[in-house]
Design a protein around this motif. Structure first.
Motif, PDB file in Angstrom:
ATOM      1  N   ILE A   1       0.833  -1.206   0.000  1.00 28.74           N
ATOM      2  CA  ILE A   1       0.000   0.000   0.000  1.00 28.74           C
ATOM      3  C   ILE A   1       0.864   1.251   0.000  1.00 28.74           C
ATOM      4  O   ILE A   1       0.555   2.258  -0.666  1.00 28.74           O
ATOM      5  N   ALA A   2       1.965   1.164   0.724  1.00 31.90           N
ATOM      6  CA  ALA A   2       2.839   2.336   0.830  1.00 31.90           C
ATOM      7  C   ALA A   2       3.542   2.646  -0.482  1.00 31.90           C
ATOM      8  O   ALA A   2       3.863   3.805  -0.786  1.00 31.90           O
ATOM      9  N   VAL A   3       3.803   1.570  -1.265  1.00 31.88           N
ATOM     10  CA  VAL A   3       4.502   1.765  -2.543  1.00 31.88           C
ATOM     11  C   VAL A   3       3.489   2.238  -3.578  1.00 31.88           C
ATOM     12  O   VAL A   3       2.490   1.553  -3.842  1.00 31.88           O
ATOM     13  N   LYS A   4       3.698   3.378  -4.159  1.00 28.58           N
ATOM     14  CA  LYS A   4       2.765   3.940  -5.136  1.00 28.58           C
ATOM     15  C   LYS A   4       3.105   3.425  -6.529  1.00 28.58           C
ATOM     16  O   LYS A   4       3.874   4.036  -7.273  1.00 28.58           O
ATOM     17  N   LYS A   5       2.594   2.292  -6.878  1.00 30.45           N
ATOM     18  CA  LYS A   5       2.775   1.697  -8.197  1.00 30.45           C
ATOM     19  C   LYS A   5       1.401   1.392  -8.769  1.00 30.45           C
ATOM     20  O   LYS A   5       0.454   1.127  -8.028  1.00 30.45           O
ATOM     21  N   SER A   6       1.341   1.401 -10.090  1.00 26.14           N
ATOM     22  CA  SER A   6       0.043   1.160 -10.716  1.00 26.14           C
ATOM     23  C   SER A   6       0.084   0.039 -11.753  1.00 26.14           C
ATOM     24  O   SER A   6      -0.901  -0.199 -12.432  1.00 26.14           O
TER      25      SER A   6
ATOM     26  N   PHE B   1      -5.644  -5.312  10.374  1.00 26.64           N
ATOM     27  CA  PHE B   1      -5.794  -6.010   9.095  1.00 26.64           C
ATOM     28  C   PHE B   1      -6.990  -5.450   8.327  1.00 26.64           C
ATOM     29  O   PHE B   1      -6.916  -5.154   7.132  1.00 26.64           O
ATOM     30  N   LEU B   2      -8.123  -5.344   9.025  1.00 29.24           N
ATOM     31  CA  LEU B   2      -9.329  -4.855   8.367  1.00 29.24           C
ATOM     32  C   LEU B   2      -9.157  -3.432   7.853  1.00 29.24           C
ATOM     33  O   LEU B   2      -9.685  -3.069   6.789  1.00 29.24           O
ATOM     34  N   GLU B   3      -8.387  -2.665   8.585  1.00 25.43           N
ATOM     35  CA  GLU B   3      -8.150  -1.295   8.134  1.00 25.43           C
ATOM     36  C   GLU B   3      -7.325  -1.283   6.854  1.00 25.43           C
ATOM     37  O   GLU B   3      -7.557  -0.460   5.947  1.00 25.43           O
ATOM     38  N   LEU B   4      -6.360  -2.193   6.745  1.00 21.10           N
ATOM     39  CA  LEU B   4      -5.576  -2.294   5.513  1.00 21.10           C
ATOM     40  C   LEU B   4      -6.479  -2.687   4.348  1.00 21.10           C
ATOM     41  O   LEU B   4      -6.348  -2.145   3.237  1.00 21.10           O
TER      42      LEU B   4
ATOM     43  N   VAL C   1     -19.134  -3.003   6.191  1.00 25.22           N
ATOM     44  CA  VAL C   1     -20.171  -3.503   5.286  1.00 25.22           C
ATOM     45  C   VAL C   1     -21.015  -2.341   4.761  1.00 25.22           C
ATOM     46  O   VAL C   1     -21.415  -2.306   3.586  1.00 25.22           O
ATOM     47  N   GLN C   2     -21.307  -1.384   5.628  1.00 26.47           N
ATOM     48  CA  GLN C   2     -22.081  -0.218   5.181  1.00 26.47           C
ATOM     49  C   GLN C   2     -21.350   0.560   4.089  1.00 26.47           C
ATOM     50  O   GLN C   2     -21.958   1.022   3.116  1.00 26.47           O
ATOM     51  N   GLU C   3     -20.023   0.671   4.262  1.00 23.67           N
ATOM     52  CA  GLU C   3     -19.247   1.354   3.234  1.00 23.67           C
ATOM     53  C   GLU C   3     -19.337   0.619   1.908  1.00 23.67           C
ATOM     54  O   GLU C   3     -19.562   1.224   0.844  1.00 23.67           O
ATOM     55  N   MET C   4     -19.173  -0.690   1.955  1.00 21.80           N
ATOM     56  CA  MET C   4     -19.259  -1.465   0.709  1.00 21.80           C
ATOM     57  C   MET C   4     -20.671  -1.432   0.149  1.00 21.80           C
ATOM     58  O   MET C   4     -20.881  -1.442  -1.067  1.00 21.80           O
ATOM     59  N   PHE C   5     -21.672  -1.371   1.027  1.00 18.33           N
ATOM     60  CA  PHE C   5     -23.060  -1.267   0.580  1.00 18.33           C
ATOM     61  C   PHE C   5     -23.283   0.009  -0.217  1.00 18.33           C
ATOM     62  O   PHE C   5     -23.946   0.009  -1.257  1.00 18.33           O
ATOM     63  N   LEU C   6     -22.690   1.095   0.269  1.00 16.03           N
ATOM     64  CA  LEU C   6     -22.802   2.364  -0.441  1.00 16.03           C
ATOM     65  C   LEU C   6     -22.079   2.312  -1.775  1.00 16.03           C
ATOM     66  O   LEU C   6     -22.558   2.847  -2.791  1.00 16.03           O
TER      67      LEU C   6
ATOM     68  N   CYS D   1      -7.681  -0.482   0.826  1.00 21.90           N
ATOM     69  CA  CYS D   1      -7.534  -0.990  -0.539  1.00 21.90           C
ATOM     70  C   CYS D   1      -8.782  -0.728  -1.378  1.00 21.90           C
ATOM     71  O   CYS D   1      -8.683  -0.575  -2.607  1.00 21.90           O
ATOM     72  N   TYR D   2      -9.977  -0.725  -0.758  1.00 20.46           N
ATOM     73  CA  TYR D   2     -11.164  -0.492  -1.587  1.00 20.46           C
ATOM     74  C   TYR D   2     -11.738   0.918  -1.422  1.00 20.46           C
ATOM     75  O   TYR D   2     -12.574   1.341  -2.214  1.00 20.46           O
ATOM     76  N   SER D   3     -11.318   1.627  -0.378  1.00 16.76           N
ATOM     77  CA  SER D   3     -11.855   2.973  -0.199  1.00 16.76           C
ATOM     78  C   SER D   3     -10.963   4.046  -0.807  1.00 16.76           C
ATOM     79  O   SER D   3     -11.443   5.088  -1.264  1.00 16.76           O
ATOM     80  N   ASP D   4      -9.667   3.767  -0.836  1.00 16.05           N
ATOM     81  CA  ASP D   4      -8.753   4.725  -1.448  1.00 16.05           C
ATOM     82  C   ASP D   4      -8.790   4.566  -2.962  1.00 16.05           C
ATOM     83  O   ASP D   4      -9.214   3.504  -3.481  1.00 16.05           O
ATOM     84  N   PRO D   5      -8.349   5.567  -3.676  1.00 22.08           N
ATOM     85  CA  PRO D   5      -8.386   5.501  -5.159  1.00 22.08           C
ATOM     86  C   PRO D   5      -7.324   4.563  -5.726  1.00 22.08           C
ATOM     87  O   PRO D   5      -6.267   5.000  -6.185  1.00 22.08           O
ATOM     88  N   TYR D   6      -7.607   3.282  -5.647  1.00 16.20           N
ATOM     89  CA  TYR D   6      -6.732   2.268  -6.228  1.00 16.20           C
ATOM     90  C   TYR D   6      -7.427   1.675  -7.441  1.00 16.20           C
ATOM     91  O   TYR D   6      -8.651   1.788  -7.591  1.00 16.20           O
ATOM     92  N   PRO D   7      -6.666   1.007  -8.310  1.00 18.73           N
ATOM     93  CA  PRO D   7      -7.295   0.310  -9.439  1.00 18.73           C
ATOM     94  C   PRO D   7      -8.334  -0.700  -8.953  1.00 18.73           C
ATOM     95  O   PRO D   7      -8.321  -1.152  -7.800  1.00 18.73           O
ATOM     96  N   SER D   8      -9.210  -1.060  -9.873  1.00 18.84           N
ATOM     97  CA  SER D   8     -10.355  -1.895  -9.499  1.00 18.84           C
ATOM     98  C   SER D   8      -9.937  -3.245  -8.931  1.00 18.84           C
ATOM     99  O   SER D   8     -10.595  -3.790  -8.029  1.00 18.84           O
ATOM    100  N   LEU D   9      -8.847  -3.841  -9.451  1.00 16.67           N
ATOM    101  CA  LEU D   9      -8.415  -5.135  -8.912  1.00 16.67           C
ATOM    102  C   LEU D   9      -8.007  -5.016  -7.457  1.00 16.67           C
ATOM    103  O   LEU D   9      -8.272  -5.907  -6.639  1.00 16.67           O
ATOM    104  N   VAL D  10      -7.352  -3.905  -7.106  1.00 17.97           N
ATOM    105  CA  VAL D  10      -6.976  -3.700  -5.702  1.00 17.97           C
ATOM    106  C   VAL D  10      -8.231  -3.517  -4.865  1.00 17.97           C
ATOM    107  O   VAL D  10      -8.331  -4.024  -3.741  1.00 17.97           O
ATOM    108  N   ASN D  11      -9.222  -2.754  -5.416  1.00 12.14           N
ATOM    109  CA  ASN D  11     -10.486  -2.623  -4.694  1.00 12.14           C
ATOM    110  C   ASN D  11     -11.107  -3.985  -4.411  1.00 12.14           C
ATOM    111  O   ASN D  11     -11.568  -4.259  -3.285  1.00 12.14           O
ATOM    112  N   LEU D  12     -11.136  -4.812  -5.470  1.00 11.14           N
ATOM    113  CA  LEU D  12     -11.706  -6.157  -5.295  1.00 11.14           C
ATOM    114  C   LEU D  12     -10.943  -6.942  -4.236  1.00 11.14           C
ATOM    115  O   LEU D  12     -11.541  -7.631  -3.400  1.00 11.14           O
ATOM    116  N   GLY D  13      -9.600  -6.839  -4.246  1.00 11.25           N
ATOM    117  CA  GLY D  13      -8.798  -7.547  -3.247  1.00 11.25           C
ATOM    118  C   GLY D  13      -9.137  -7.107  -1.841  1.00 11.25           C
ATOM    119  O   GLY D  13      -9.268  -7.936  -0.929  1.00 11.25           O
ATOM    120  N   GLY D  14      -9.293  -5.772  -1.618  1.00  9.93           N
ATOM    121  CA  GLY D  14      -9.657  -5.314  -0.287  1.00  9.93           C
ATOM    122  C   GLY D  14     -11.004  -5.821   0.153  1.00  9.93           C
ATOM    123  O   GLY D  14     -11.200  -6.216   1.314  1.00  9.93           O
TER     124      GLY D  14
END
Length: 1859
Positions: free
Chosen positions: A1249-1254, A1292-1295, A1359-1364, A1299-1312
């Motif tokens: 997460i700390a490494v900014k790679k795309s 762990f849950l915060e990490l 869960v509420q965040e993902m629901f939104l 991954c899905y709340s920060d502006p990451y590519p969609s695959l990273v969102n899915l991983g989170g």
């Protein structure tokens, strides 16, 4: 004749002198006559005959002389001369008889001298002296003179040869002339007198004559009763003459001091012969006193002349002892006592001789008990002799006690046994058994009524836990018990009672001084006294004698003294002995006497009363309450009185009431011990209900206020208070106080006194169990809570075992009185569940396909595409519903993007499974009108229709749609039943076609995954399809003339990765069935390759491909390639398309590499099942090592570039849940590794997460890391093995959230998102490895949801965040992934609702347990059991064991994940063992056994427990378990049978057989451990046959397993070595017989069938034959098979010489012992008949000896082995046939034995003289070394039994010369 006429005419002249000259002229002419007139001519023979038959004395006399001269001059042969004289003798005038006999005597002497004393005759009847004797009665006087003259004139040639020549005459005289039909017996006596006179005249030549006379003693008749007295007198007269002659000879030799030793030895041999005949044949029951007097005279002469004592007299003494024990006549007793005294005084002249003796033979003190018993004789003479002898025996006894003999004396080998020798052998064995090395069998143990399955050897081995003395006690006890019952005594028991108690008591009596078995000898004497009333007085005197011995200062043995006194009460069993016993005890009760003596007497008197109630009057006088006052200063006396009162109350409460005042005095005593005993007395009275408990308690309560002062007092109170349970309801207040008192003892604790208070606490707990649970709850505040607190804090295994009973009682009470559950409307619980309830309505508000295709993943899981309103007509047609699903299939397949991502593809597969289930249900529902079809038929038809639709759509579809269609086809096959071969075959064919289309990557890679999934869910018998699917992914194919391999030469790394996943999935079903890896099962190499080979090809291919694609070098991968050396698999390395160094290409290859790694991870379970544990560990470490920040114990892989490393890391991240789950369940991973993985994931995700790679590499890596971390975290929390801090989990849950709340590519969102939902136990992307129809309903993982309120608030926010996000259409890709992830979560929650947490239909189980329910509380406590322990807070292992035992007995359990709980408990003992104190009462491994037992008890209710058992019993796992756990599982095979399916049972039994049979299965275990496993398996199989119905079990599985186990049975050995080295072998045989006895008889007959050919096979085959015969004999003995089955093998057994045949004979005889008398008699007759023709006579004689030994009266004292059992036949068979019940076969047996003896004689004679030709006799050469012994035994036996033979056979026997 005319030529001799003139001369013969001259013989008629009246002048005697002229007559003589005429005879001389006749014989002179005969000398010189021509041939036609010589002696051989007819004229010559007539002339001689006329002369010999003349009536003139002168002619006869001269004729005989002239004939003798012709013989002397060799003109006529000796035989011709004898013939002429013998012929003339028969017809001559009586007055000429003496002349003829003189002539015959001269010729005999002449012939003997001419033949150099070697002249012998073929038979007795041809002997010249015998022929003379048979000719006429007048010959006897002169014949005696001729015999004497023969001896005198020929003694110079050697008296041995002379005696050998005369032996036939003497034997014939004894047999013929002493026979009942013979009128003249004086000749025999005169002949013996003549020989005896010769001995007196020529002492130096007398020894051979004495031996000759001694040898003929055994031919004296003894059978015919009407002349037995006459015969006996003749025998005594014969003995007297010989004794007188011996005395004369010894006196003469003593003067010259020559030949003394030989003379003495001959005298001892003579005495032995007499006494052995007396004992073997039991001659003249009226008395043998004259024989004993003669014997004493013979010995006295030697003593008086100063001759030395001979050791050979020891055997003589044993024979005398045998006679003395059985004699009841005073004059006989006197003569024997005199003889014994003479022998002992000769040996021990004075006390100095005794003190100088190095050792005392045990035989000499055998006379002790018989002599002691004679002390009660009214005869002063007998008593005086007994006193004198007893004085000497006492000195010898003390000598033995003070100077124990270290080694047994050896007196040579006795080839022919006598009763004395048998007794001596037994005594030597018993006395020296701790130091000697002899071995043998006690036939006594065959009669002890062992359990039907017990091995003969177990009872008969003399080394072991029970010695002979204990067996005597058991045998006598069985007779005593049978007398008390209504069952009649057997014949053998009656014979024993008649003749053996006195003899046995004398043998046992001497063992009282034995250092190790003295105490056991006392117990045996007690039972012997109960058996025979006649032993009462002798045993009383024995007690007095030994009490004097054991109180001597130089002996002093208090233990044995007390033990001896314990015999005294038992004598009162016979009423006549009561006065004597009481009068013996009462003098010791003097209050002025010694306290210890008085206390002992009190206890003895009490024991006497226990034996006979007639002693109660005396006892009551001693136990009066005032006795405590009289002995107030002597505590030990008071204690003995209190103990006696207690015993009276216990044994006879009615008598105890008479002593109630004494009981009260005990309770009121200030002495706590006496008070305790008094309370015990009262408890016994209350138990018998002769005293009301609460009435007594109210009275005595004030005396027991100090109950916590002493643990013994507290224990006694508890014994009393348990009897208050009966009337607790009537005395509620008193009962409440009683229960509170008991609970105070239960909960009492005092530092440092835990051990002392353990027994009182146990007694208190046992008392509490007597009361109803409702009373306990009412009387003890917070009883359940305090009870559980006590249970959880207790550490003593003994207390916990009793507490278990209370818990079970409470559990039963709660179950019976439970509140029946009421179905309630489901109420949504948490906010998460509420959100998920409304999720479909919010996301798919319209429910239209057009809306659903925007969120295809969620739609596949959540939506049902069946129209809401379908009328009946439409339903019958079914078109609208199906068309909706077809349309949905097209839309969803076209809109669901897989993104060339294998993890996404696996998620899609899970989604398509939900869709296929909905479609299948809709299809079946729409065709409901056709109800005639079966459910499976409907399913198959629906699936076929669905598959055709998908194939049609797929062939025309665009690439994205085609990818999903291939996955949908695989999903369809997964939801089908395994038996639906047609659809799966068609689907496989379709997918294989797509797989080969190189130009269509989109078809290939998804088809590869589906093919693997289909392979894993095929039917067990679908070998061909499985093979084609796997080889389709792996092997060479031909398309359009071009050969290629999809996995190797495909240009797409994604296809390679998908093939890897497919191959890994295929491995899930490999090696899971019976014979899957067995090459012998291959029918066709193309259709059915052994699964082991397929697995090898897959592992090697995947390992090699990973190395090739990543260009990574790894020793582990190389070793994996070589772990299956038998597999041939070649790579065309030139054809492999390697990735370029371009980073973009590597990014595209990342999921290809990840797929290969995931496929390799999928193979780990199959590799484990293949038994390659080393490869499993290497694979685990390798995959873990590819994850950065996770340490590995193995060397890391070397990479050529960073991209390859990342690609492998991605594969490892998605593979790690598989590795962790499997390795932890198989106990191949510890907590340290879990810590590394957990912390490594956290550090890795934080760093990514700390490494900014795309780039794609980075996105995929972060996605895979979140997926792996979330899944592992869920698994850890769900299993409960590993305690994780709350903050640590939240980090762990915060990490994941980032991954899905920060502006990451969609695959990273899915991983989170996957990280979050998988941490909640969803398992998205984790495929079920079995088809829905194959697997049991497994419990859904709960993960963080299981922790309830701890994480609920935080999870709800996530869960509420993902629901939104799922509602936000701004970012369509993120919306799709969020809705998809939440759909998985919703599906998971619905699974929990539809199924309880452990896979069963929900029935409000949780609501049916109240909060304080014991089962619920125990379950919760077990669930919260911590593994991370500290010494201060540790839970004792015994506590966990107790809780498990309680729950095992619970009728129902709450709905927990019991599989996870039990796995945690399995590890608990090892984790906490270092913190626990050493506790000898706890056995290591018990907790793991209880875990298995718990799983077996509830496997039918909870599938997770069934899975746990399935894993444990899997061959690869089972072989790694500890020995005791393997044994436990094998013992409980029946329980596994009850819960396993038929296919699983087939594999289970096959695995068990293979494991036990394979020598490599237990390389680290010794022979004992192997035997223990086999024994456990026999027990398990027996339980299967006993408990499981054949309808539920394929009996052939058990039979095959029994066949394997039987082949592994150790060879039976009846020697002591078996018990000393392989004790468990006996138990193994015992369990095997029990199990075989339960098997179906038809199979048993076939399995144990032994043909004649089997007896002539090689050694290996002979061992198996012996085992089968032994097994059959044991089964016959326990009644499982009829005796007829054993009889079929009779001739085979007795005509063979197999290795181990002795043990077979032992088992056969053991079985026969329990047969009817007629069966045993027939076996004996048949055996003797077989001995006449058998090539192995030693085998037959061993059997005869064994059978006789077990059936004759000497059976209790027999100890036999292969040698001695033959030696004993003269005693055992003679004794057996003397039994009235065997008399019916006696004549037949002896007749055949005589024929066998004749056969053996000629065989032995040929061997001795060298004329034996191998093969000429039907006796095998291997028997040659036994010839001498067999002849001695059979001949001697026949001689002893000659009374059953006719005279001609007796003469035949006598003619046999036996060395």
């Amino acid at each position: 004749m005319e030529s001799f006429a003139p001369l013969l005419e001259k013989t008629r002249v009246p002048q005697p002198s002229l007559q003589k000259y005429a005879v001389i002229s006749v014989f002179s002419k005969l000398r010189s006559a021509p041939k036609y007139l010589d002696l051989q001519s007819e004229p010559g023979r007539d002339a001689i005959a006329q002369c010999l038959n003349s009536s003139s004395p002168a002619i006869v006399d001269q004729s005989i002389r002239e004939l003798c001269r012709l013989v002397t001059d060799s003109v006529v042969g000796i035989s011709r001369g004898l013939l002429e004289l013998q012929s003339a003798l028969e017809g001559t005038d009586p007055k000429f008889v003496s002349v003829f006999v003189k002539g015959l005597g001269f010729l005999v002497r002449l012939g003997f001298q001419k033949n150099n004393a070697t002249w012998r005759f073929n038979s007795t009847e041809t002997h010249p002296f015998v022929k003379v004797l048979l000719s006429r009665s007048e010959v006897q006087p002169e014949l005696l003179q001729q015999v004497c003259l023969f001896m005198l004139q020929n003694k110079r040639l050697g008296m041995i040869d002379v005696c050998e020549f005369l032996r036939p005459l003497l034997n014939f005289s004894v047999l013929r002339l002493l026979a009942p039909e013979s009128p003249s017996s004086s000749f025999t006596m005169q002949l013996i007198f003549t020989m005896a006179s010769f001995c007196c005249s020529f002492p130096s030549e007398s020894m051979p004559v004495f031996k000759l006379l001694t040898g003929c003693l055994k031919y004296f008749p003894h059978k015919t009763s009407e002349v037995s007295i006459t015969d006996y007198k003749r025998f005594v007269s014969f003995v007297e003459q010989i004794v007188e002659a011996y005395i004369v000879v010894l006196k003469k030799l003593a003067g010259t001091r020559s030949l003394l030793t030989e003379a003495q030895q001959n005298a001892v041999e003579f005495l032995d012969t007499i006494l052995s005949l007396v004992t073997c044949l039991q001659w003249h029951g009226g008395g043998n006193e004259f024989l004993f007097e003669l014997s004493r005279r013979l010995l006295s002469v030697q003593k008086d002349h100063g001759l030395t004592w001979l050791p050979g007299l020891s055997s003589t003494m044993v024979s005398l002892w045998t006679i003395l024990v059985q004699s009841e006549l005073e004059h006989v007793q006197i003569s024997i006592l005199k003889l014994i005294s003479t022998i002992l005084k000769w040996k021990y002249e004075n006390d100095n001789t005794i003190s100088r003796a190095k050792s005392i033979p045990v035989e000499e003190i055998l006379f002790l008990l018989p002599v002691i018993s004679l002390m009660s004789s009214p005869s002063k003479h007998v008593k005086g002799l007994a006193t004198e002898l007893l004085y000497l025996l006492e000195k010898l006894l003390v000598k033995v006690l003070l100077v124990p003999q270290n080694e047994p004396t050896t007196e040579g080998v006795h080839y022919l046994s006598t009763p004395g020798i048998i007794i001596s052998r037994l005594l030597h064995h018993l006395w020296y058994q701790d130091r000697g090395s002899s071995s043998g069998i006690f036939p006594l143990n065959m009669t002890l009524g062992f359990s039907s399955n017990e091995s003969v050897n177990e009872g008969m081995i003399m080394y072991g836990k029970q010695n002979w003395v204990s067996q005597v006690r058991r045998f006598c006890s069985s007779i005593v018990n049978q007398r008390k019952s209504i069952l009649p005594l057997s014949h053998s028991q009656e014979v024993f009672l008649t003749e053996m108690p006195l003899l046995l008591s004398a043998v046992v009596g001497i063992l009282l001084i034995h250092p190790s078995i003295g105490a056991a000898a006392v117990d045996s004497l007690v039972t012997l006294g109960l058996v025979d009333p006649k032993l009462g007085v002798p045993l009383l005197l024995t007690i007095m004698f030994y009490s004097n011995i054991f109180t001597r200062k130089d002996v002093m043995s208090h233990d044995m003294l007390l033990k001896i006194f314990e015999m005294l009460p038992s004598l009162a069993s016979h009423s006549t002995m009561i006065p004597l016993v009481v009068q013996t005890i009462l003098p010791m009760l003097n209050k002025d006497g010694e306290g210890l003596l008085c206390a002992t007497a009190t206890r003895l008197l009490c024991r006497t009363w226990e034996v006979n109630d007639r002693a109660f009057g005396s006892l009551q006088g001693v136990l009066l309450a005032k006795g405590f006052t009289d002995f107030v200063s002597d505590r030990i006396v008071c204690i003995s009185q209190a103990a006696s009162i207690r015993d009276v109350c216990q044994k006879n409460p009615d008598r105890g009431v008479d002593l109630i005042l004494s009981v009260s005095s005990c309770i009121e005593s200030p002495d706590l011990l006496i008070k305790s005993i008094g309370l015990q007395s009262l408890a016994h009275l209350c138990e018998a209900d002769v005293i009301d408990f609460y009435t007594a308690w109210i009275v005595i309560e004030k005396h027991v206020k100090d109950y916590l002062a002493d643990p013994v007092l507290a224990q006694s109170i508890c014994h009393l208070l348990r009897w208050g349970a009966m009337d607790a309801e009537a005395y509620s207040e008193e009962a409440k106080g009683v229960l509170q008192l008991l609970w105070s003892i239960v909960s009492y604790s005092h530092a440092g006194s835990e051990i002392q208070w353990e027994k009182p606490r146990i007694s208190a707990l046992q008392a509490l169990t007597q009361y109803e649970v409702s009373y306990l709850e009412q009387s003890i505040p917070d009883f359940k809570k305090r009870n559980l607190e006590l249970l959880f804090s207790e550490t003593s295994p003994s207390i916990l075992r009793v507490m278990e009973d209370i818990q079970v009682k409470i559990i039963t009470y709660e179950h019976i009185n439970r509140r029946r559950s009421i179905k309630e409307k489901r109420v949504t619980g948490s906010k998460i569940e509420k959100l998920m309830d409304v999720f479909p309505q919010v996301i798919f508000s319209s429910g239209k396909i057009t809306e659903a295709k925007d969120l295809p993943g969620a739609a596949l899981i959540c939506l049902s595409f069946t129209p809401k309103k379908v009328n009946e007509q439409q339903r019958q047609k079914g078109r609208d519903a199906l068309s909706e699903y077809v349309n949905a299939l097209v839309e969803m397949a076209g809109s669901l993007q897989l993104s060339r991502n294998i993890l996404v593809a696996l998620m899609a597969l899970q989604s398509w499974k939900c869709f296929m289930r909905h479609w299948m249900r809709a299809h079946i529902f729409s065709h409901n009108a056709k109800a005639q079809s079966a459910v499976l038929d409907k399913t198959s038809k629906a699936a076929s229709t669905m598959l055709k639709s998908m194939i049609a759509i797929g062939n025309e579809a665009i690439p994205r749609c085609a990818e999903n269609i291939a996955l949908a086809v695989g999903a369809l096959c997964v939801v089908l039943p395994p038996s639906d071969h047609t659809v799966k075959s068609a689907a496989s064919k379709f997918l294989l076609e797509w797989l080969l289309q190189q130009e269509h990557e989109h078809r290939q890679w998804s088809a590869a995954i589906s093919l693997g999934l289909i392979s894993s869910c095929l039917h067990a018998t679908d070998h061909k399809q499985r093979y084609h699917n796997i080889t389709g992914l792996l092997e060479l194919h031909h398309t359009d003339g071009v050969s290629f391999q999809v996995l190797l030469v495909s240009k797409s790394s994604l296809v390679k990765g998908a093939c890897g996943v497919g191959l890994g999935l295929s491995c899930q079903d490999l090696l899971t069935r019976t014979g899957a890896g067995n090459k012998s099962g291959v029918e066709n190499d193309v259709d059915r390759v052994p699964e082991f080979d397929l697995l090898g090809r897959i592992v090697r291919a995947l390992s090699a491909m990973i190395c090739q694609i990543t260009r990574a070098s790894s020793d582990v991968l190389d070793s994996l390639c070589s772990c299956f050396p038998s597999v041939e698999f070649f790579f065309n390395t030139e054809a492999i398309e390697l990735p370029s160094d371009n980073c973009k290409d590597l990014e595209e290859d990342i999921w290809g590499v990840a797929g290969l790694v995931l496929g390799l991870a999928f193979t780990i379970s199959a590799v484990y099942r293949a038994g390659d544990l080393d490869s499993v560990l290497k694979m685990k470490s390798l995959i873990i090592s590819w994850i950065p920040r996770v340490n590995s114990q193995l060397q890391s892989t070397n990479f050529q570039n960073e991209e390859s490393k990342v690609a492998l890391s991605v594969g490892s991240c998605i593979s790690i849940p598989i590795i962790v789950s499997f390795c932890w369940r198989m106990e191949l991973m510890d907590e340290t590794e879990l810590d590394h993985i957990e912390s490594g994931f956290k550090e890795l995700i934080s760093e990514l997460i700390a490494v900014k790679k795309s780039g794609m590499l980075h996105q995929s890596f972060l996605m895979a890391s979140c997926f792996g971390a979330g899944t592992v975290l869920s698994w850890i929390l769900n299993e409960g093995f590993h305690s994780t801090e709350v903050d640590y989990v939240k980090s762990f849950l915060e990490l994941f959230r980032r991954c899905y709340s920060d502006p990451y590519p969609s695959l990273v969102n899915l991983g989170g998102m996957l990280g979050v939902v998988n941490a909640m136990g969803v398992g998205a992307g984790i495929l079920d490895m079995q088809a829905d129809y194959q697997k049991k309903q497994e419990p859904p993982s709960t993960g963080l949801l299981h922790k309830g309120s701890i994480y609920e608030a935080y999870l709800t926010s996530l869960v509420q965040e993902m629901f939104l996000l799922a509602q936000n259409s701004d970012d369509n890709q993120r919306q799709q992934f969020a809705s998809w992830a939440l759909s998985f979560l919703r599906h998971h929650l619905l699974s929990k609702e539809l199924l309880d947490v452990d896979g069963h239909q929900k029935a409000s189980v949780a609501q049916s347990f109240s909060e304080d329910n014991v089962v619920l509380q125990l379950s919760l406590w077990l669930t919260d059991l911590k593994n991370e322990v500290q010494a201060a807070t540790i839970v004792h292992v015994s506590t966990v064991v107790t809780v498990l035992r309680c729950l095992s007995k619970a009728p129902r359990l709450p709905s927990f994940d019991w599989g996870a709980i039990i796995r945690r408990c399995m590890r608990y003992e090892a984790q906490v063992s270092e913190f626990l104190p050493a506790d000898s009462s706890y056995e290591q491994g018990t907790l793991r056994e209880e875990c298995v037992q718990f799983a077996l008890a509830h496997a039918n209710q909870f599938d997770s427990l069934l899975t746990f058992l399935d894993e444990l019993s899997e061959f690869s796992r089972f072989r790694t378990l500890e020995l005791h756990l393997q044994s436990h599982l094998l013992i409980h095979l029946a329980d596994l049978v009850k819960v396993y399916s038929s296919s699983r049972l087939e594999k289970l039994f096959s695995d068990v057989s293979n494991y036990l049979f394979s020598a490599t299965s237990y390389p680290d275990s010794d022979t004992y451990q192997k035997s223990l496993l086999r024994t456990s398996c026999w027990k398990g199989l027996h339980q299967c046959l006993d408990e499981v119905s054949f309808d539920a079990l394929d009996i052939t599985l058990v039979q095959r397993c029994m066949e394997v186990l039987f082949s592994l049975l150790p060879v039976l050995q009846s020697s002591g070595s078996m018990v000393s080295k392989h004790e468990n072998s006996v138990e193994e045989w015992s369990e095997a017989v029990r199990c075989l006895g339960k098997a179906p008889q038809n199979w048993l007959f076939d399995f144990l069938k032994v043909s004649h050919e089997s007896f002539v096979q090689d050694v290996d085959k002979s061992i198996e034959v012996c085992k089968k015969i032994c097994a059959k004999a044991k089964l016959v003995k326990n009644g499982s098979l009829p005796f007829l089955e054993l009889g079929k093998m009779k001739s085979y057994i007795l005509n063979s010489k197999l290795q181990g045949l002795w043990d077979v004979l032992v088992e056969v005889v053991a079985a026969l012992h329990h047969a009817e008398g007629s069966v045993k008699r027939q076996w004996l007759v048949d055996a003797v008949e077989i001995s006449c023709v058998s090539p192995y006579p030693s085998t037959v004689l061993q059997f005869i000896g064994l059978l006789s030994a077990t059936c004759c009266k000497y059976m209790p004292v027999m100890i036999v082995d292969e040698q001695t059992v033959v030696n004993d036949i003269p005693v055992t068979l003679t004794s057996l046939l003397a039994d009235q019940s065997w008399d019916v076969v006696a004549e037949s047996v002896v007749s055949h034995l005589c024929s066998s003896t004749e056969r053996i004689f000629y065989w032995a004679a040929q061997i001795a003289d060298g004329t034996y030709v191998p093969g000429a006799q039907p006796i095998d050469e291997s028997e040659d070394h036994m010839a001498k012994l067999l002849l001695q035994v059979t001949h001697h036996t026949c001689v002893l039994l000659k009374g059953y033979l006719p005279l001609d056979k007796q003469l035949k026997l006598a003619s046999f010369v036996v060395a």
